[in-house]
Design a protein around this motif. Structure first.
Motif, PDB file in Angstrom:
ATOM      1  N   CYS A   1       0.849  -1.194   0.000  1.00 45.17           N
ATOM      2  CA  CYS A   1       0.000   0.000   0.000  1.00 45.17           C
ATOM      3  C   CYS A   1       0.884   1.244   0.000  1.00 45.17           C
TER       4      CYS A   1
ATOM      5  N   ASN B   1       1.445   5.608   0.835  1.00 44.74           N
ATOM      6  CA  ASN B   1       1.168   6.743   1.729  1.00 44.74           C
ATOM      7  C   ASN B   1       0.776   6.242   3.113  1.00 44.74           C
ATOM      8  N   ASP B   2      -0.413   6.612   3.625  1.00 44.11           N
ATOM      9  CA  ASP B   2      -0.805   6.189   4.970  1.00 44.11           C
ATOM     10  C   ASP B   2      -1.688   4.947   4.952  1.00 44.11           C
ATOM     11  N   CYS B   3      -1.966   4.397   3.766  1.00 39.57           N
ATOM     12  CA  CYS B   3      -2.731   3.139   3.613  1.00 39.57           C
ATOM     13  C   CYS B   3      -4.124   3.237   4.230  1.00 39.57           C
ATOM     14  N   ALA B   4      -4.681   4.424   4.276  1.00 37.20           N
ATOM     15  CA  ALA B   4      -5.961   4.628   4.951  1.00 37.20           C
ATOM     16  C   ALA B   4      -7.163   4.340   4.059  1.00 37.20           C
ATOM     17  N   LYS B   5      -6.972   4.382   2.736  1.00 35.91           N
ATOM     18  CA  LYS B   5      -8.099   4.219   1.819  1.00 35.91           C
ATOM     19  C   LYS B   5      -7.881   3.004   0.931  1.00 35.91           C
ATOM     20  N   ASN B   6      -8.981   2.510   0.349  1.00 34.17           N
ATOM     21  CA  ASN B   6      -8.897   1.315  -0.487  1.00 34.17           C
ATOM     22  C   ASN B   6      -7.960   1.522  -1.672  1.00 34.17           C
ATOM     23  N   TYR B   7      -7.994   2.733  -2.258  1.00 28.33           N
ATOM     24  CA  TYR B   7      -7.144   2.947  -3.432  1.00 28.33           C
ATOM     25  C   TYR B   7      -5.672   3.126  -3.066  1.00 28.33           C
ATOM     26  N   ASP B   8      -5.362   3.182  -1.756  1.00 28.34           N
ATOM     27  CA  ASP B   8      -3.961   3.192  -1.334  1.00 28.34           C
ATOM     28  C   ASP B   8      -3.322   1.815  -1.464  1.00 28.34           C
TER      29      ASP B   8
END
Length: 244
Positions: A55, A57-64
């Motif tokens: 993942c 960046n911060d892996c906070a969203k599904n598209y990450d």
């Protein structure tokens, strides 16, 4: 009492998060624009049957989430999990400058996912260099191309290739420091002055062109310097032309 418990819970949670971040090793990866790069992510033995993912960046969203082991291939991404070695690898092809940045190697589990490694990816242009050394010689003669390197690379592999493309230079090397004599080429490495020299004998005009001096690094991209060689006609022929 309830407020203290909430604060205590937040403290434990933040401590757990910090432990996850600190436990993750940092992997430095680099590739050339238009080429591919492979990232190897280690994990603990207890996670062999778990799904893994890469993942951003911060892996906070599904598209990450760029790709998961359950997907195998996804666009420019492919992933493979080696359970015996406890390492999963992700290959990113056709690199763009925008691919550079921070990634995380993650493992899916109940509760908070652990991140086994932080990946810092660099993407460089597949060309070299801003400056080059101009060298001239004559057909039938010889020439020496000197390549200076930094002190930390004294024991690293050195090589030279034709062209200006770093990504394929080592594979197309004319000679390396592992094999110091090859046909018309000879490589000598002076570790005191931090300079290796490639000599070319029996020159022809076809030897004219661009050359890259390379120093292989175990991590990151190799280090290069450039030279431009011009091979002129034989001295005797040039002298006769001037007389006539």
């Amino acid at each position: 009492m309830k407020m203290w418990s909430s604060q205590n819970l937040l403290f434990i949670l933040s401590l757990a998060l910090s432990r996850v971040t600190r436990a993750a090793e940092v992997i430095h990866a680099a590739g050339y624009k238009g080429r591919e790069v492979t990232v190897s992510c280690p994990y603990e033995e207890g996670y062999t049957s778990h799904e893994k993912y890469l993942c951003r960046n911060d892996c906070a969203k599904n598209y990450d989430v760029m790709i998961k082991t359950s997907e195998g291939e996804k666009g420019r991404y492919s992933i493979h999990d080696d359970n015996k070695k406890q390492v999963f690898t992700v290959t990113i092809s056709d690199l763009y400058p925008t691919d550079a940045g921070k990634y995380w190697c993650g493992v899916t589990r109940f509760g908070m996912d652990p991140y086994t490694a932080e990946v810092k990816l660099e993407v460089e242009p597949d060309s070299c260099c801003d400056r080059s050394t101009n060298i001239q010689s004559y057909e039938g003669g010889s020439v020496s191309i000197s390549c200076v390197y930094n002190s930390q690379y004294r024991n690293n592999l050195k090589y030279i290739c034709r062209g200006k493309q770093p990504s394929t230079c080592l594979q197309q090397a004319l000679i390396t420091s592992d094999n110091k004599r090859k046909g018309r080429f000879r490589l000598t490495d002076d570790k005191v002055s931090r300079k290796f020299t490639v000599s070319i004998t029996s020159l022809t005009q076809e030897d004219s062109g661009s050359y890259l001096c390379g120093v292989h690094r175990n991590t990151g991209l190799d280090v290069f310097s450039a030279a431009e060689l011009e091979v002129k006609g034989q001295r005797s022929q040039i002298y006769q032309t001037i007389l006539h």
